[in-house]
Design a protein around this motif. Structure first.
Motif, PDB file in Angstrom:
ATOM      1  N   LYS A  36       0.837  -1.208   0.000  1.00  0.00           N
ATOM      2  CA  LYS A  36       0.000   0.000   0.000  1.00  0.00           C
ATOM      3  C   LYS A  36       0.870   1.257   0.000  1.00  0.00           C
ATOM      4  CE  LYS A  36      -4.087  -1.871   2.305  1.00  0.00           C
ATOM      5  NZ  LYS A  36      -4.888  -1.833   3.544  1.00  0.00           N
ATOM      6  N   LYS A  38       3.922   1.554  -1.092  1.00  0.00           N
ATOM      7  CA  LYS A  38       4.578   1.676  -2.398  1.00  0.00           C
ATOM      8  C   LYS A  38       3.610   2.257  -3.435  1.00  0.00           C
ATOM      9  CE  LYS A  38       7.057  -0.863  -5.903  1.00  0.00           C
ATOM     10  NZ  LYS A  38       7.503  -2.128  -6.421  1.00  0.00           N
ATOM     11  N   ASN A  39       2.372   1.800  -3.415  1.00  0.00           N
ATOM     12  CA  ASN A  39       1.380   2.316  -4.361  1.00  0.00           C
ATOM     13  C   ASN A  39       1.090   3.797  -4.116  1.00  0.00           C
ATOM     14  OD1 ASN A  39       1.142  -0.118  -5.671  1.00  0.00           O
ATOM     15  ND2 ASN A  39      -0.608  -0.798  -4.472  1.00  0.00           N
ATOM     16  N   ARG A  40       1.007   4.207  -2.828  1.00  0.00           N
ATOM     17  CA  ARG A  40       0.786   5.622  -2.514  1.00  0.00           C
ATOM     18  C   ARG A  40       1.970   6.466  -2.976  1.00  0.00           C
ATOM     19  NH1 ARG A  40      -0.258   4.035   2.964  1.00  0.00           N
ATOM     20  NH2 ARG A  40      -2.310   3.133   2.977  1.00  0.00           N
ATOM     21  N   LYS A  42       4.050   5.799  -5.430  1.00  0.00           N
ATOM     22  CA  LYS A  42       4.022   5.864  -6.891  1.00  0.00           C
ATOM     23  C   LYS A  42       2.995   6.891  -7.364  1.00  0.00           C
ATOM     24  CE  LYS A  42       5.066   4.664 -11.044  1.00  0.00           C
ATOM     25  NZ  LYS A  42       6.249   5.256 -11.625  1.00  0.00           N
ATOM     26  N   LYS A  43       1.827   6.889  -6.722  1.00  0.00           N
ATOM     27  CA  LYS A  43       0.783   7.841  -7.089  1.00  0.00           C
ATOM     28  C   LYS A  43       1.251   9.270  -6.811  1.00  0.00           C
ATOM     29  CE  LYS A  43      -4.055   8.964  -6.249  1.00  0.00           C
ATOM     30  NZ  LYS A  43      -5.268   8.626  -5.503  1.00  0.00           N
TER      31      LYS A  43
END
Length: 81
Positions: A36, A38-40, A42-43
């Motif tokens: 989670k 990592k995804n935040r 990246k965003k």
């Protein structure tokens, strides 16, 4: 006749299973949190890059001191570790 040694052994195995389950569950929670995060990240990086492009295309309208501050931030962002 009730065998206490077998009962104690069974209880010990049950606790071992419980602790193994708790350990595995905690590891999975950590993995999920890392994904989670990592995804935040990246965003957020994608949004920052869009903001940089927007400013790059409109720098001529900004005051000089703002452009200098922007260039400094842009260099920090673009630095590789």
């Amino acid at each position: 006749m009730f065998d206490f040694s077998d009962a104690i052994k069974s209880v010990g195995e049950a606790f071992t299973s419980l602790f193994n389950w708790l350990k595995t569950n905690k590891e999975e929670q950590c993995k999920t949190q890392i994904i989670k995060d990592k995804n935040r990240l990246k965003k957020a990086t994608n949004i920052a890059e869009k903001a940089f492009r927007l400013i790059d295309n409109n720098k001529e309208y900004l005051p000089k001191d703002v452009c200098i501050a922007y260039e400094h931030l842009r260099r920090q962002f673009d630095e590789k570790d």
